[in-house]
Design an enzyme around this catalytic site. Structure first.
Site, PDB file in Angstrom:
ATOM      1  N   ASP A 241      -0.089   9.162   0.295  1.00 50.74           N
ATOM      2  CA  ASP A 241       0.458  10.481  -0.071  1.00 50.74           C
ATOM      3  C   ASP A 241       1.952  10.486  -0.394  1.00 50.74           C
ATOM      4  O   ASP A 241       2.733   9.853   0.309  1.00 50.74           O
ATOM      5  CB  ASP A 241       0.307  11.469   1.099  1.00 50.74           C
ATOM      6  CG  ASP A 241      -1.019  11.394   1.798  1.00 50.74           C
ATOM      7  OD1 ASP A 241      -1.897  10.662   1.347  1.00 50.74           O
ATOM      8  OD2 ASP A 241      -1.162  12.081   2.829  1.00 50.74           O
TER       9      ASP A 241
ATOM     10  N   ASP B 297       0.401  16.944   8.772  1.00 48.15           N
ATOM     11  CA  ASP B 297       0.974  17.122   7.435  1.00 48.15           C
ATOM     12  C   ASP B 297       1.782  18.416   7.299  1.00 48.15           C
ATOM     13  O   ASP B 297       1.509  19.266   6.436  1.00 48.15           O
ATOM     14  CB  ASP B 297      -0.119  17.064   6.354  1.00 48.15           C
ATOM     15  CG  ASP B 297      -1.055  15.858   6.531  1.00 48.15           C
ATOM     16  OD1 ASP B 297      -0.615  14.858   7.137  1.00 48.15           O
ATOM     17  OD2 ASP B 297      -2.223  15.925   6.087  1.00 48.15           O
TER      18      ASP B 297
ATOM     19  N   TRP C 299       0.812  -1.225   0.000  1.00 44.34           N
ATOM     20  CA  TRP C 299       0.000   0.000   0.000  1.00 44.34           C
ATOM     21  C   TRP C 299       0.848   1.279   0.000  1.00 44.34           C
ATOM     22  O   TRP C 299       1.789   1.406   0.772  1.00 44.34           O
ATOM     23  CB  TRP C 299      -0.891   0.017   1.235  1.00 44.34           C
ATOM     24  CG  TRP C 299      -1.565   1.340   1.449  1.00 44.34           C
ATOM     25  CD1 TRP C 299      -1.064   2.426   2.126  1.00 44.34           C
ATOM     26  CD2 TRP C 299      -2.859   1.731   0.971  1.00 44.34           C
ATOM     27  NE1 TRP C 299      -1.971   3.464   2.094  1.00 44.34           N
ATOM     28  CE2 TRP C 299      -3.078   3.058   1.397  1.00 44.34           C
ATOM     29  CE3 TRP C 299      -3.859   1.085   0.228  1.00 44.34           C
ATOM     30  CZ2 TRP C 299      -4.255   3.762   1.106  1.00 44.34           C
ATOM     31  CZ3 TRP C 299      -5.029   1.782  -0.061  1.00 44.34           C
ATOM     32  CH2 TRP C 299      -5.215   3.103   0.388  1.00 44.34           C
TER      33      TRP C 299
ATOM     34  N   PHE D 298       2.901   9.802   9.877  1.00 47.57           N
ATOM     35  CA  PHE D 298       1.984  10.372   8.891  1.00 47.57           C
ATOM     36  C   PHE D 298       2.740  11.336   7.964  1.00 47.57           C
ATOM     37  O   PHE D 298       3.940  11.509   8.053  1.00 47.57           O
ATOM     38  CB  PHE D 298       0.826  11.078   9.602  1.00 47.57           C
ATOM     39  CG  PHE D 298      -0.355  10.171   9.877  1.00 47.57           C
ATOM     40  CD1 PHE D 298      -0.210   8.786   9.897  1.00 47.57           C
ATOM     41  CD2 PHE D 298      -1.622  10.703  10.117  1.00 47.57           C
ATOM     42  CE1 PHE D 298      -1.305   7.952  10.139  1.00 47.57           C
ATOM     43  CE2 PHE D 298      -2.718   9.879  10.358  1.00 47.57           C
ATOM     44  CZ  PHE D 298      -2.566   8.499  10.370  1.00 47.57           C
TER      45      PHE D 298
ATOM     46  N   GLU E 250      -6.207  18.882   4.793  1.00 47.61           N
ATOM     47  CA  GLU E 250      -5.029  18.023   4.928  1.00 47.61           C
ATOM     48  C   GLU E 250      -3.948  18.501   3.962  1.00 47.61           C
ATOM     49  O   GLU E 250      -4.235  19.194   2.996  1.00 47.61           O
ATOM     50  CB  GLU E 250      -5.375  16.564   4.575  1.00 47.61           C
ATOM     51  CG  GLU E 250      -6.454  15.942   5.456  1.00 47.61           C
ATOM     52  CD  GLU E 250      -6.700  14.461   5.132  1.00 47.61           C
ATOM     53  OE1 GLU E 250      -6.753  13.669   6.075  1.00 47.61           O
ATOM     54  OE2 GLU E 250      -6.855  14.108   3.943  1.00 47.61           O
TER      55      GLU E 250
END
Ligand code: FRU
Length: 521
Positions: A55, A186, A52, A111, A237
């Site tokens: 971003d 982010d 997988w 993240f 985001e």
């Protein structure tokens, strides 16, 4: 007897060994060859070797290499505890996969975020001789999330002294504590030269927050932007903030991704044009602008350290179905790297984008073209044999914008349509007949992009095995869309309907492009 038995055995094994090794190596090469050759595997676009990806992260250029980190779960083709995968490229076209850069730790999953080259070692985490590369990312704590807490997300950093090969997390993480906002993530960091400082723009629910730092470890909040501005159908985001020249003036552009409320349903990326003085971003823009109109460009960001060129890449999917798109051993792909420009039209600034020019070098051969004269309706049809090669198509019109339609079709009967509808003054894609589209239920039948100028239509189109990217009118109207045909398209047809007022000629040129992966021809 015993020793002679062992001798004979070892002799036999020695004799077999080269054969065995050859067999093993052959199997390995064959397995390698099959990777990147699978049905629906893009041949022009970046995909992870397996598992997988979401971003793009940590986009930074350094010493001849473009670094691409990305949200990665190395154990499945579904989203899971996030790592940063890594790939490098000298030309943004051919990629070399690298070992995983960042693993989840006691503070949580890794993240999205960005990377900078700390040339002057402002952080003190490297040395003058070996300045560090610094990754700035969100730590997402799954235990706090499970417990229903608010302070789930914080900002942290990691550093590398060998140009991104190996990484150490900073001992003082997190560098920014959660300010009481559930969705706080982010971070995009860049060097703001006029004031010799770092600036961070980070998404915080219904706005972005800006921070500044002299050393990448101690951060101070300086401003906020976005409350009540643009689209707020869901949390913001993956922000980005960068300058672009438009004629003689320099403007600043803020982009933010939004999970819902996009121009064709589902997710999208909006942008604001304004000014930034090192402290606050301000924009007079009153309308909501979208970076592009296709359903499949999300969480995109731009490279740091590229000397004035603003280069962008996005995750090619929609949050409505990112986890459901047909997949076998890998899931997730990125857009073509694109170059941004800013254009002023009737007093308003528009963000334009085109594939980076280096893609022209990928042209393998022209497969044909044709022209429909200005006076009549007509059709140009091209059959191409090299199934599965990416295509580049250009469409040009002479005097006025007139309706046309391009149809791609396959031996298995799937088809994809792209056109311009003069009455609606818009470009459209119809992917309903393009194979297995079950995942896209709930999205509209037609994908629309407004035509922004009145000029004749001029399009630059890239078609890969499972996606299309359309750059119309200098990149003012852009659409990216996925599709999953049963067999690759091998025919394209340009048609022009009866349109008596419009006497404009339409021409098409089609080229096959080379595949980008080393093990494919
Ligand atoms: C966008 C996003 C980011 C987050 C990451 C997690 O697709 O939700 O906001 O950091 O994905 O994988």
């Amino acid at each position: 007897m015993c020793s002679s038995y062992i001798d004979r055995l070892s002799y036999a094994v020695k004799g077999l060994l080269p054969g065995l090794l050859w067999l093993l190596a052959g199997t390995f090469v064959q397995a390698q060859d099959r990777i990147y050759q699978e049905a629906n595997r893009p041949q022009l676009h970046f995909t992870p070797r397996a598992h997988w990806m979401n971003d793009p992260n940590g986009l930074v250029y350094l010493n001849g290499r473009y670094h691409l980190f990305y949200q990665y779960y190395p154990k499945a083709i579904d989203w899971g505890p996030m790592h940063w995968g890594h790939a490098i490229s000298k030309d943004l076209i051919h990629w070399q996969q690298q070992p995983i850069a960042l693993y989840p730790d006691r503070l949580g999953y890794i993240f999205s975020g960005s990377a900078v080259y700390d040339k002057n070692n402002t952080s003190g985490l490297g040395s003058k001789a070996h300045p560090p590369m610094i990754a700035i990312f969100t730590h997402h704590d799954p235990r706090k999330e499970k417990a229903g807490k608010t302070d789930v997300e914080t900002q942290s950093i990691a550093y590398s002294l060998d140009e991104g090969k190996t990484w150490k997390k900073y001992a003082g993480n997190p560098v920014i504590a959660n300010p009481g906002v559930r969705d706080f993530r982010d971070p995009k960091v860049f060097w703001y030269a006029p004031q010799h400082k770092w600036v961070m723009v980070v998404a915080a629910s219904d706005r972005v927050r800006l921070y500044t730092s002299k050393n990448l470890t101690a951060w101070t909040e300086i401003s906020q932007f976005g409350l009540g501005r643009g689209s707020h159908a869901s949390v913001w985001e993956c922000p980005d903030l960068f300058p672009l020249k438009a004629g003689k003036s320099t403007k600043w552009v803020l982009t933010v991704s939004e999970g819902n409320g996009g121009p064709n349903k589902g997710s999208g990326i909006q942008y604001f044009v304004g000014d930034f003085d090192g402290t606050a971003f301000v924009s007079k823009q009153t309308d909501t602008r979208w970076l592009e109109y296709g359903p499949d460009d999300y969480a995109g960001n731009s490279w740091n350290n590229t000397a004035g060129r603003r280069l962008y890449i996005g995750w090619m999917t929609n949050l409505m179905y990112a986890g459901q798109v047909p997949a076998t051993t890998w899931r997730g792909q990125l857009t073509i790297p694109r170059k941004f420009e800013l254009v002023k039209l009737k007093g308003r600034y528009f963000l334009c984008q085109q594939p980076i020019a280096a893609f022209e070098k990928q042209i393998r051969k022209k497969i044909g073209g044709g022209k429909i004269s200005g006076m009549q309706a007509g059709m140009v049809s091209l059959q191409y044999e090299d199934n599965g090669y990416p295509l580049k198509i250009s469409i040009r019109q002479k005097h006025q914008a007139a309706s046309f339609e391009l149809t791609f079709s396959s031996a298995a009967g799937d088809s994809l349509k792209l056109g311009f509808d003069r009455a609606k003054n818009g470009y459209y894609i119809d992917r309903q007949g393009a194979g297995n589209m079950d995942f896209a239920h709930g999205m509209g039948r037609l994908i629309w992009a407004p035509k922004i100028t009145a000029a004749p239509c001029s399009l630059n189109i890239l078609v890969d095995r499972n996606c299309i990217e359309v750059f119309a009118d200098r990149g003012l109207s852009v659409m990216t869309a996925l599709f999953f045909p049963k067999t690759p398209f091998n025919q394209v047809r340009l048609s022009k309907p009866e349109d008596s007022e419009r006497k404009t000629a339409i021409s098409m040129e089609a080229y096959l492009l080379r595949r980008i992966w080393a093990n494919s021809k």
